[in-house]
Each structure stands twice: as structure tokens, then as C-alpha cells.
Design a protein around this motif. Structure first.
Motif, PDB file in Angstrom:
ATOM      1  N   ALA A  47       0.794  -1.236   0.000  1.00  0.00           N
ATOM      2  CA  ALA A  47       0.000   0.000   0.000  1.00  0.00           C
ATOM      3  C   ALA A  47       0.822   1.280   0.000  1.00  0.00           C
ATOM      4  CB  ALA A  47      -0.930   0.006   1.220  1.00  0.00           C
ATOM      5  N   VAL A  50       0.667   3.110  -3.279  1.00  0.00           N
ATOM      6  CA  VAL A  50      -0.632   3.457  -3.867  1.00  0.00           C
ATOM      7  C   VAL A  50      -0.741   4.961  -4.136  1.00  0.00           C
ATOM      8  CG1 VAL A  50      -3.117   3.572  -3.413  1.00  0.00           C
ATOM      9  CG2 VAL A  50      -1.878   1.437  -3.034  1.00  0.00           C
ATOM     10  N   PRO A  51      -0.375   5.836  -3.165  1.00  0.00           N
ATOM     11  CA  PRO A  51      -0.434   7.273  -3.470  1.00  0.00           C
ATOM     12  C   PRO A  51       0.774   7.777  -4.255  1.00  0.00           C
ATOM     13  CG  PRO A  51       0.286   6.982  -1.212  1.00  0.00           C
ATOM     14  CD  PRO A  51      -0.019   5.602  -1.740  1.00  0.00           C
ATOM     15  N   PRO A 177      -0.062   4.263   2.981  1.00  0.00           N
ATOM     16  CA  PRO A 177      -0.340   5.364   2.052  1.00  0.00           C
ATOM     17  C   PRO A 177      -0.012   6.731   2.644  1.00  0.00           C
ATOM     18  CG  PRO A 177      -2.211   3.854   2.187  1.00  0.00           C
ATOM     19  CD  PRO A 177      -1.286   3.509   3.306  1.00  0.00           C
ATOM     20  N   GLY A 181       2.873   8.864   0.974  1.00  0.00           N
ATOM     21  CA  GLY A 181       2.610  10.180   0.400  1.00  0.00           C
ATOM     22  C   GLY A 181       3.496  11.258   0.999  1.00  0.00           C
ATOM     23  N   ASP A 305      -8.338   1.593  -3.404  1.00  0.00           N
ATOM     24  CA  ASP A 305      -6.915   1.746  -3.749  1.00  0.00           C
ATOM     25  C   ASP A 305      -6.756   2.245  -5.178  1.00  0.00           C
ATOM     26  OD1 ASP A 305      -6.123   0.885  -1.264  1.00  0.00           O
ATOM     27  OD2 ASP A 305      -5.747  -1.180  -1.872  1.00  0.00           O
ATOM     28  N   PRO A 309      -7.110   7.796  -4.788  1.00  0.00           N
ATOM     29  CA  PRO A 309      -6.050   8.790  -4.973  1.00  0.00           C
ATOM     30  C   PRO A 309      -6.295   9.714  -6.169  1.00  0.00           C
ATOM     31  CG  PRO A 309      -5.088   6.650  -4.474  1.00  0.00           C
ATOM     32  CD  PRO A 309      -6.547   6.424  -4.710  1.00  0.00           C
ATOM     33  N   SER A 320       0.018  14.004  -3.245  1.00  0.00           N
ATOM     34  CA  SER A 320       0.193  12.626  -2.772  1.00  0.00           C
ATOM     35  C   SER A 320      -0.043  12.528  -1.273  1.00  0.00           C
ATOM     36  CB  SER A 320       1.599  12.123  -3.119  1.00  0.00           C
ATOM     37  OG  SER A 320       2.587  12.932  -2.497  1.00  0.00           O
ATOM     38  N   GLY A 324      -2.823  10.069   0.499  1.00  0.00           N
ATOM     39  CA  GLY A 324      -2.565   9.117   1.582  1.00  0.00           C
ATOM     40  C   GLY A 324      -3.467   9.333   2.771  1.00  0.00           C
ATOM     41  N   PHE A 327      -7.154   7.755   3.223  1.00  0.00           N
ATOM     42  CA  PHE A 327      -7.352   6.366   3.641  1.00  0.00           C
ATOM     43  C   PHE A 327      -7.549   6.235   5.153  1.00  0.00           C
ATOM     44  CE2 PHE A 327      -5.484   5.773  -0.522  1.00  0.00           C
ATOM     45  CZ  PHE A 327      -6.220   4.711  -1.032  1.00  0.00           C
TER      46      PHE A 327
END
Length: 504
Positions: A47, A50-51, A177, A181, A305, A309, A320, A324, A327
Motif C-alpha cells: 500500500a 498506492v499514493p 499510504p 505520500g 486503492d 487517490p 500525494s 494518503g 485512507f
């Protein structure tokens, strides 16, 4: 060099002497902490980027801005595809090898290699291969690790044990995340992976130190080691320390699963005897409903996910860091999973799993109301995500425990049908297959619907999915309602969750 080799042999127990810190390393709480750390590491590495991907794909790989959503879906889905393929293999192997620690160690090596590839990759093929290896490593953790935990605590406390795993998952999914980020924005791409290598180092140490309860028999007398049904009691010197974790798992009242007076079938059909344990489990309607419920939960999380973003970047113009932070809302309810698990151990998995899906329906419908960049809309989005997060956490707490219940009850009703070592690992391989299937579908589902019809339409589609599947969940998770009604009509002994849980 000789001194180092001797030290490693002493720590690992390769010598005839008790390993260093034996009581600590073989204790229930240490095994639980090690499995939770393995889960945390796996999810953290999954994870944390992800961002980052929405920003790094154009900058490092040269992906066109219009194609970012597509490739983000691909990178998330190939992880699920690898997990889908590898989970059954690891489940079959894990129930047939003597100790589960060996595949756990192999898994962390693969995870380290995958992380190196992702760190250095500057093209799409290398990124895809790295994510595939991550998915393969996750298969080891989520199959062998959960089976090891089930071995350690037994069926009676499976719900709350999996609740602690839920906390590890939520903490990683929340922090990864967020930290990914922040670190990417402040320190750059490589600093993000520095965090990952630190987590891997800690995980390696704990997996090396772990001593399974089964392995403890080498240094304990047979009278000191007991199993329930595959659970070993600790050395008497560690008994007091283990009472603390047992007390944490124990419900305030005796679990209804222990008060069952349903006659047990001692033999299975000739056809069923020839089937692999995994297929014996999967042919049960109870397992099929649990499988589907877990897949829906995974689909929802992967959908977020894939889309959140980019949605907050386009709608609220967040960086970013904001991608994050969003979440936080859906994952905070997961920190109460041990409480949900305690209720599941006491009352059964049916209502928590079904109500969890039902709770998700209204907020998914209301996602279409979030369309503008205003404070009120941001608060609304966070509130809706928090309600969805509560529903998903409730469903996951129930279904994760249910995979243990089903395997243990199948073995109890048909002794020997699950093989010499039982089928905890193969049951949790089905959990992983359901999770991987949901992740694979969720990445393409959410990304495709959002591109074609918008974020609101994606919410409508997920609301419909949850509403439809809550029906079979309420009917079959925890046991068939038809079997319960039949037993009552026949004047069968027992009622409530005890009968339902053992009804096929």
C-alpha cells in the motif's frame, strides 16, 4: 566466522541444546506478534506506493497522464493474480511440511527481491514483475502465517486472534499510504523504499527467531505438549506469560461453539474421500458463501486503492499527501476488529458478515453526492468512507474466523478427511484465493466504471453488489438456515449459533 555459525545454530535450535530465549520465542504472544508483523509488512509494502504511483508513473516511467488510471489498475491487479495462483499451492504444501516457519522464511526472501525490483524499476515490465513477486510472497504470509496462528490459538479463540491480524492489516493499510505520500513529497522516490527495507529487516529477524509450538516438542517432554486440535501448550515456565494472551482471546462467557450436541458423522462418502481437502471444503455452501463475502470485502478495498487517490486529486486538487490521508477514514474502524472477533467467537459469523455488507449499501449510493471542491463535500466523503470501512471490517472479522471454524468443524465431523495435518492452511488458501479474486476484479471493476461513467456510478455498482451478496451471506455463513430450520422441525438437540455453526 566460526563463532557466527555457532551463534546461528544456537539461535535456530540446530544444536541439541535449547535455543536462546526458548520460552519467549515459542510463546503464544510472540508467535501472534510475528504473524501480525508479517501481515503488516506485506500490506505496508503493497500500500505504500498506492499514493505514489499516480505521480511516479508519469515522471519515472513516462506513462501518459491519460493512461495512469489504466496502468494503476494493472499494477494492483497483477498482485491479486499472483496471489490467486500461488495461494492454493502454498496451502497444499504448508499442510504437508513439518513446520510452517520454512515457507515463511522463503516468502520474506521473495518479498525482499520484489521490493528491490520495484525500487529500481524505470519501465512498466519490471514494475509488473515486481508486483507479481509481491503477490507470490503475500500468498505465503496470508496462507502459512494464518494457519500457524490457527495452530497456536485453536478454534475457540480464532475470531479474536484474527482480529489482531485485522489490526495489523489496518495499521499497515492506514500508515503505508500516509507515510508513502508524505515521504515521497518531502524526500523523494527512493526514501519511500528505504522505509520498506527497514520493515523487511525487522520481519526477517522475527521470522528467524520464531519457534513453532510443534517444534517445541524437541525440547519438551510429550506430557508438556498438548494440541487443540493442532495447538501446543507452552512450557510450564512460560505458562503464566501465555495466560495474558489467552485472557485477551477468551470471551467473557463460554463460546457457544463448545456446547454442541449435534451427532457427528464419522465417515464421509467414497467420492468425498477421493477429493483433495481444499475441494472438500469448497463444495460446502457454507464455504462458498464465506468465500464470496470475503471476495466482496477485498473488492471494495481494492476499488478504493484504485480510484481514491486519483479522485481526490482531480476533485479536491490534493497532492500525494492528501491521497494518503484520505485512507484514514475507511481504515480507522478496523482497529476495533478484536472486539468484532470476540462477538464472532461468541455468537457466530452469520450476522456480523451479513450486516457488514448491508451497512455498505447506503454510503456507496451516496458517493454520487461528492462532486465539488468544498469543505462540506470533503467531510461528507470522509463520513461515507468511514461507514463503508466499518461494514468491511465487520465482514472481514467474521469471514476470517469462519475459515478456521469450517476447517475445524469439517475435521471434527469427518475425522481424517482433511489429511494428517488438518487443513487450516488449505482453508486459508481459499481465503487468499477469495481475497485475490476480489482484488483482481476490484481493480478493473472500479477503474473501468469510473473511467466510463464516473465515481458516483462506481459507488452505485458496489452498492448493488453488496446488497445482492448480503442475502447468501445471511443464509449460509455460519451454517445453512435451512439446516437449522430442519433440525428444529425434527426436534433436534441444540439451538442458536451452536447448531447453525455446525450445519453444513
Amino acid at each position: 566466522m566460526k563463532a557466527l555459525s555457532t551463534t546461528l545454530r544456537f539461535l535456530s535450535g540446530a544444536s541439541n541444546h535449547r535455543p536462546a530465549l526458548f520460552e519467549l520465542r515459542s510463546s503464544t504472544w510472540f508467535i501472534t506478534a510475528t504473524v501480525c508483523t508479517a501481515v503488516f509488512t506485506d500490506i505496508f509494502l503493497y500500500a505504500m506506493i498506492v499514493p505514489v504511483f499516480p505521480f511516479s508513473l508519469p515522471q519515472r516511467v513516462g506513462v501518459d497522464e491519460d493512461d495512469v488510471q489504466h496502468w494503476l489498475s494493472v499494477l494492483l491487479s497483477v498482485y491479486g493474480a499472483a496471489l490467486l495462483v500461488m495461494a492454493p499451492i502454498f496451502g497444499w504444501l504448508s499442510d504437508r511440511i513439518e513446520l510452517r516457519r520454512t515457507p515463511l522464511l522463503a516468502g520474506i526472501v521473495v518479498l525482499g527481491g520484489a521490493t528491490v525490483m520495484l525500487c529500481l524499476a524505470n519501465n512498466l515490465p519490471l514494475l509488473i514483475v515486481g508486483r507479481i513477486l509481491q503477490g507470490a510472497s503475500a500468498g505465503v504470509v496470508w496462507v502459512t502465517g494464518l494457519a500457524l496462528l490457527a495452530d497456536t490459538v485453536g478454534k475457540k479463540y480464532a475470531g479474536q486472534a484474527m482480529g489482531f491480524v485485522g489490526i495489523a492489516y489496518a495499521a499497515a493499510a492506514l500508515l503505508a499510504p500516509l507515510l508513502g505520500g508524505i515521504v515521497y513529497e518531502r524526500a523523494g522516490y527512493y526514501a519511500v523504499f528505504a522505509m520498506a527495507f527497514g520493515m523487511i529487516a525487522l520481519d526477517i529477524v522475527l521470522r528467524l527467531l520464531l519457534i513453532e509450538k510443534k517444534a517445541a516438542k524437541k525440547w519438551l517432554g510429550e506430557d508438556d505438549v498438548q494440541m487443540e486440535p493442532q495447538t501446543l501448550a507452552d512450557d510450564p515456565e512460560q505458562a503464566q506469560a501465555d495466560k495474558q494472551i489467552t485472557a485477551a482471546f477468551a470471551p467473557s462467557e463460554p463460546s457457544n461453539s463448545a456446547a454442541i450436541d449435534v451427532p457427528l458423522t464419522q465417515t464421509s462418502s467414497k467420492i468425498e474421500k477421493k477429493l483433495p481437502p481444499m475441494l472438500i471444503l469448497l463444495k460446502s455452501r457454507r464455504m462458498q458463501a464465506t468465500f464470496a463475502s470475503c471476495a466482496i470485502a477485498a473488492l471494495i478495498l481494492t476499488a478504493f486503492d484504485t480510484t481514491l487517490p486519483l479522485f481526490v486529486e482531480e476533485t479536491f486538487h490534493w497532492s500525494s499527501l492528501g491521497a494518503g490521508l484520505i485512507f484514514l477514514a475507511p481504515l480507522l474502524p478496523s482497529f476495533f476488529q478484536p472486539l468484532y472477533g470476540r462477538a464472532v467467537d461468541k455468537y457466530g459469523a452469520r450476522w456480523p458478515a451479513g450486516l457488514g455488507l448491508l451497512i455498505c449499501v447506503p454510503p456507496f449510493v451516496c458517493l454520487r453526492l461528492v462532486t465539488q471542491n468544498s469543505l462540506a463535500q470533503k467531510v461528507l466523503l470522509c463520513a461515507l468512507l468511514a461507514i463503508i470501512g466499518f461494514g468491511v471490517a465487520l465482514t472481514l472479522a467474521a469471514t476470517m474466523a469462519e475459515f478456521t471454524y469450517i476447517a475445524a468443524e469439517k475435521e471434527r465431523r469427518q475425522p481424517g478427511s482433511m489429511g494428517r495435518g488438518g487443513a487450516y492452511a488449505q482453508s486459508y488458501s481459499l481465503f487468499n484465493v477469495s481475497w485475490a479474486f476480489g482484488s483482481l476484479v476490484g481493480a478493473y471493476w472500479a477503474g473501468g466504471v469510473r473511467l466510463a461513467a464516473g465515481f458516483g456510478a462506481m459507488g452505485w455498482s458496489l452498492a448493488l453488489l453488496c446488497g445482492v451478496f448480503c442475502v447468501p451471506t445471511l443464509m449460509f455463513v455460519g451454517g445453512s438456515v435451512f439446516a437449522l430450520k430442519r433440525r428444529k422441525d425434527e426436534g433436534g438437540v441444540g439451538s442458536g449459533v451452536g447448531v447453525v455453526r455446525n450445519a453444513r
